[in-house]
Design a protein around this motif. Structure first.
Motif, mmCIF file in Angstrom:
data_model
loop_
_atom_site.group_PDB
_atom_site.id
_atom_site.type_symbol
_atom_site.label_atom_id
_atom_site.label_comp_id
_atom_site.label_asym_id
_atom_site.label_seq_id
_atom_site.Cartn_x
_atom_site.Cartn_y
_atom_site.Cartn_z
ATOM 1 N N GLN A 77 67.030 28.701 2.649
ATOM 2 C CA GLN A 77 68.088 28.917 1.658
ATOM 3 C C GLN A 77 69.454 28.991 2.335
ATOM 4 O O GLN A 77 70.438 28.434 1.822
ATOM 5 C CB GLN A 77 67.825 30.197 0.874
ATOM 6 C CG GLN A 77 68.756 30.388 -0.316
ATOM 7 C CD GLN A 77 68.482 29.391 -1.432
ATOM 8 O OE1 GLN A 77 67.341 29.246 -1.876
ATOM 9 N NE2 GLN A 77 69.514 28.682 -1.875
ATOM 10 N N ASP A 81 72.534 26.529 1.503
ATOM 11 C CA ASP A 81 73.768 27.096 0.974
ATOM 12 C C ASP A 81 74.964 26.881 1.887
ATOM 13 O O ASP A 81 76.108 27.042 1.458
ATOM 14 C CB ASP A 81 73.599 28.607 0.744
ATOM 15 C CG ASP A 81 72.670 28.930 -0.407
ATOM 16 O OD1 ASP A 81 72.384 28.028 -1.210
ATOM 17 O OD2 ASP A 81 72.212 30.098 -0.486
ATOM 18 N N GLN A 184 65.581 24.423 -6.340
ATOM 19 C CA GLN A 184 66.962 24.311 -5.871
ATOM 20 C C GLN A 184 67.585 22.986 -6.294
ATOM 21 O O GLN A 184 68.782 22.920 -6.602
ATOM 22 C CB GLN A 184 67.005 24.452 -4.347
ATOM 23 C CG GLN A 184 66.611 25.832 -3.837
ATOM 24 C CD GLN A 184 67.523 26.929 -4.354
ATOM 25 O OE1 GLN A 184 68.742 26.790 -4.339
ATOM 26 N NE2 GLN A 184 66.935 28.021 -4.824
#
Length: 389
Positions: A77, A81, A184
């Protein structure tokens, strides 16, 4: 990536005072123009083809492993990000045949297994690809047993800040990562790219835990087995990539390459005398292009280091690989002094950050198509600087 257990290769001795980048012999000006002309750091669309990826592509090595314990959902993640174009997974099997994400099947350093007395008797010594390792191994645990463990930072002496997250995440299954990537992708309105490595495939095949068939099944289940499925496959063993081709998995494939004198383990088993030095010749690269679309060389194959760990002149590997239609995704850039070439170290603390931006610029100038990095945010900034020039 592979062979992180080799201290002679991955842990540099000491840390020299920082030197200016002007001492580095760049060569390869044409390579810089080539990289810029292949994308200017921006993709041309989202067809799912690797040819649409930004150049140079930023690959989150084991996720954002410079900031979170590697191969955890938190690491993946963080990378996503913070600008990684592609997120890497390394796959090993459990005793009952589930694929999980670990850099190695030896989980001693990356989980808290040593703190579980119920598993003390499973500590053992195994020979994996010709090297003896003592510890606990995924193939000796069922998935249910493995799920009782928690992930932790692999190199806490270097990345003390990552130890904050020790115990926070479990070891993820590959299927969980595929579900995470789908989720995602829906949130972002674009599919998440994955770069998936089969680890020690010959070793596991001999153990009755072949990776490729299990991987192919999951890729098909999640719509990632096609040529334009936002997925790259990688291995240090050519036969693993060839097997995936025979299984009808059409994702672009990248052959990983270690030191010049080493041999892929499947070559050793098959008594094939060729070394990496043979595979990076024009003849060898032509052979690779028959089953793969790219190579993932150790960075020292792009620009060797001298006895003082300073960069020397770039080799012809980028030019030669491109001549065979192969892309290059070398490994691995990290921000810490202990991993950087001596030219880019700052101060004497081996765990402090050096001039990683300067080092990225030098590697990008060779014309590589992408790079694995533990610090994807640094890589993204370095790319933005590079394509402006």
């Amino acid at each position: 990536m592979q062979q992180e257990h080799r201290p002679g290769r991955r842990t540099l001795l000491g840390a020299a005072a920082a030197l200016g980048a002007g001492a580095v012999v760049l060569g390869g000006g044409a390579g810089q123009a080539s990289a810029a002309s292949r994308g200017n750091g921006h993709g041309h669309g989202d067809s799912g083809s690797y040819k649409d990826l930004p150049v140079p592509t930023v690959i989150g090595h084991r996720g954002g492993s410079g900031y979170r314990p590697e191969h955890t959902l938190g690491s993946y993640q963080f990378a996503l990000d913070n600008g990684a174009d592609v997120i890497e997974q390394d796959l090993v099997p459990t005793k009952d045949g589930h694929l999980v994400c670990r850099h190695e099947n030896d989980i001693t350093a990356t989980t808290n297994v040593a703190d579980h007395p119920e598993f003390a008797s499973r500590k053992t010594t195994k020979t994996v690809d010709g090297e003896a390792h003592t510890g606990w191994f995924t193939e000796d645990f069922t998935l249910a047993e493995l799920r009782t463990l928690r992930a932790k930072e692999r190199i806490p002496g270097t990345r003390q800040h990552n130890t904050l997250y020790d115990g926070h995440w479990q070891v993820p299954t590959f299927e969980e990562v595929l579900k995470w990537a789908d989720e995602q992708g829906r949130k972002r309105g674009r599919r998440v790219w994955l770069h998936i490595e089969t680890k020690h495939p010959t070793y596991f095949r001999k153990a009755g835990l072949g990776l490729e068939e299990r991987l192919a099944t999951l890729l098909r289940r999640y719509g990632r087995a096609g040529r334009n499925a936002h997925t790259l496959l990688q291995s240090f063993e050519p036969s693993s990539l060839q097997r995936l081709n025979k299984l009808g998995v059409d994702c672009p494939k990248v052959l990983l390459l270690d030191d010049l004198t080493t041999r892929p383990w499947d070559f050793t088993e098959a008594k094939d005398p060729r070394t990496v030095a043979d595979l990076i010749t024009p003849k060898g690269l032509k052979w690779v292009s028959g089953f793969a679309q790219g190579i993932g060389p150790w960075l020292n194959l792009i620009i060797p280091r001298d006895k003082n760990d300073k960069l020397t002149k770039p080799t012809t590997l980028v030019r030669d690989a491109h001549a065979q239609g192969l892309i290059l995704h070398p490994y691995t850039m990290r921000n810490e002094n202990s991993f950087l070439p001596a030219d880019f170290r700052r101060g004497t603390d081996p765990n402090a950050y050096g001039d990683a931006l300067g080092a990225f610029a030098v590697y990008f100038a060779t014309g590589i198509d992408g790079i694995f990095s533990d610090n994807c945010d640094t890589a993204v900034i370095a790319r933005a600087d590079f394509v402006k020039k």
